[in-house]
Write an enzyme that holds these catalytic residues in place. Structure first.
Site, PDB file in Angstrom:
ATOM      1  N   GLU A 170      34.063   7.443 -26.966  1.00 42.82           N
ATOM      2  CA  GLU A 170      33.482   8.552 -28.047  1.00 42.82           C
ATOM      3  C   GLU A 170      32.817   7.771 -28.904  1.00 42.82           C
ATOM      4  OE1 GLU A 170      33.818  11.511 -27.735  1.00 42.82           O
ATOM      5  OE2 GLU A 170      34.956  11.881 -26.229  1.00 42.82           O
ATOM      6  N   HIS A 212      28.315  12.157 -20.878  1.00 42.44           N
ATOM      7  CA  HIS A 212      29.307  13.379 -20.637  1.00 42.44           C
ATOM      8  C   HIS A 212      27.893  14.708 -20.380  1.00 42.44           C
ATOM      9  CE1 HIS A 212      32.776  15.510 -21.601  1.00 42.44           C
ATOM     10  NE2 HIS A 212      32.674  15.480 -20.672  1.00 42.44           N
ATOM     11  N   HIS A 239      30.092   9.208 -24.743  1.00 41.90           N
ATOM     12  CA  HIS A 239      30.333  10.883 -25.250  1.00 41.90           C
ATOM     13  C   HIS A 239      29.651  10.881 -27.045  1.00 41.90           C
ATOM     14  CE1 HIS A 239      32.946  11.269 -22.201  1.00 41.90           C
ATOM     15  NE2 HIS A 239      33.520  10.219 -22.240  1.00 41.90           N
TER      16      HIS A 239
HETATM   17 ZN   LIG Z   1      32.441  14.607 -24.158  1.00 41.95          ZN
END
Ligand SMILES: [Zn+2]
Length: 243
Positions: free
Chosen positions: A92, A134, A27
Site C-alpha cells: 500500500e 490493484h 495499491h
Molecule cells: Zn488497492
C-alpha cells in the site's frame, strides 16, 4: 536492507499450501492520511491489510510477514488465477487517491517503493508480467494506484514491464469493428487481464481498457481502443509474452 517499522495487523492468515508467491500487487491507500490508512489496515473489523505500507516521506511499515496471506486484493483475477491474496505480496502506497485529492507520488516515496520491490523480487520468483496494479486485477472495482503512479520509472529500475519508445498516435479514430475488437481482447488477454468472451459484457471491455490505460497509457484514460492505446497494447503484449 530498508528500515522497517513493525506494526502487525491481525488481518491475515496462512497461505494455502503448494501455491507459489509469484505476484506483486501495488495499491494506493486512498485515505486522507497515512495514519488513518494504517489504522484501518490494522483494525480487525475492517478485515483488510497489506504486507507493507510506504509513506510519502519514504517510511516503510510492515503489517504482515511475507510468508502469511495479507488481505489486500479481494476478488481478483490475473492470467487465469483468482483470489490473488493466496499468491501475492501487497504494498500500500500512501496517497489520498481519486476520492480525497489524488496527487503525484513523492520522488523519495517512489525510490523506496522501488527498493522494496527489488528486495521482494530477490526473495521470490515473481515474473515481471506479474507485477501489477490493484486496478489490473480488479478493473471493475478499483483504480489504484492510478495514472499518476510512475510505472515507467519502476520498470527503468527493473520492476515491471514498460515498452520503450512506442509512438503515441493519439485518441482519434478508435477501433469499433468486431475484428479490431477481437484483436484488442486478444492483446489484453495475453497481458493477463480477464476479458469477457465475445458477445458477453462482463467485465465491460471499456472498463478493462481503462485499467490498461491507467497502467500503460496514462496520457488518456478514455476506455477506447484508440490508436495510441493500440500501439501500447501490442507492445506490452509482446513484452508479457517474454516474461
Ligand atoms: Zn488497492
Amino acid at each position: 536492507m530498508l528500515q522497517l517499522r513493525e506494526l502487525p495487523s491481525p488481518n491475515a492468515d496462512a497461505r494455502p499450501a503448494g501455491v507459489p508467491i509469484d505476484m506483486l500487487i501495488l495499491h494506493y491507500t486512498g485515505m486522507r492520511s497515512a495514519q488513518a490508512a494504517i489504522g484501518r489496515l490494522r483494525d480487525p473489523a475492517a478485515r483488510v491489510s497489506s504486507h507493507y505500507v510506504v509513506d510519502e516521506d519514504g517510511g516503510v511499515v510492515r503489517l504482515v510477514p511475507e510468508a502469511r496471506r495479507a488481505w489486500h486484493a479481494g476478488a481478483s483475477w490475473w492470467r487465469g488465477n483468482s483470489g490473488l491474496n493466496d499468491r501475492s505480496i501487497g504494498i500500500e502506497i500512501v496517497n489520498p487517491g481519486h476520492e480525497w485529492g489524488y496527487r503525484d507520488f513523492a520522488a523519495l516515496q517512489m525510490a523506496v517503493v522501488c527498493d522494496l520491490c527489488l528486495e521482494i523480487l530477490s526473495r521470490h520468483s515473481i515474473p515481471t508480467r506479474n507485477i501489477v496494479a490493484h486496478s489490473d486485477v480488479a478493473p471493475d472495482r478499483k483504480e489504484d494506484p492510478g495514472e499518476r503512479f510512475d510505472w515507467a520509472g519502476l520498470a527503468a529500475n527493473g520492476v515491471g514491464l514498460w515498452p520503450e519508445g512506442v509512438a503515441d498516435f493519439g485518441t482519434r479514430g478508435a477501433v469499433r469493428d468486431a475484428a479490431g475488437l477481437r484483436g484488442v481482447r486478444r492483446a489484453l488477454t495475453a497481458i493477463g487481464y480477464r476479458v469477457a468472451a465475445e458477445g458477453a459484457s462482463d467485465p465491460a471491455l471499456a472498463t478493462v481498457l481503462r485499467a490498461f490505460q491507467r497502467h500503460w497509457r496514462p496520457e488518456a484514460i478514455n476506455g477506447q481502443a484508440d490508436p495510441g492505446t493500440l500501439t501500447r497494447l501490442e507492445a506490452v503484449a509482446r513484452l508479457a509474452d517474454g516474461g
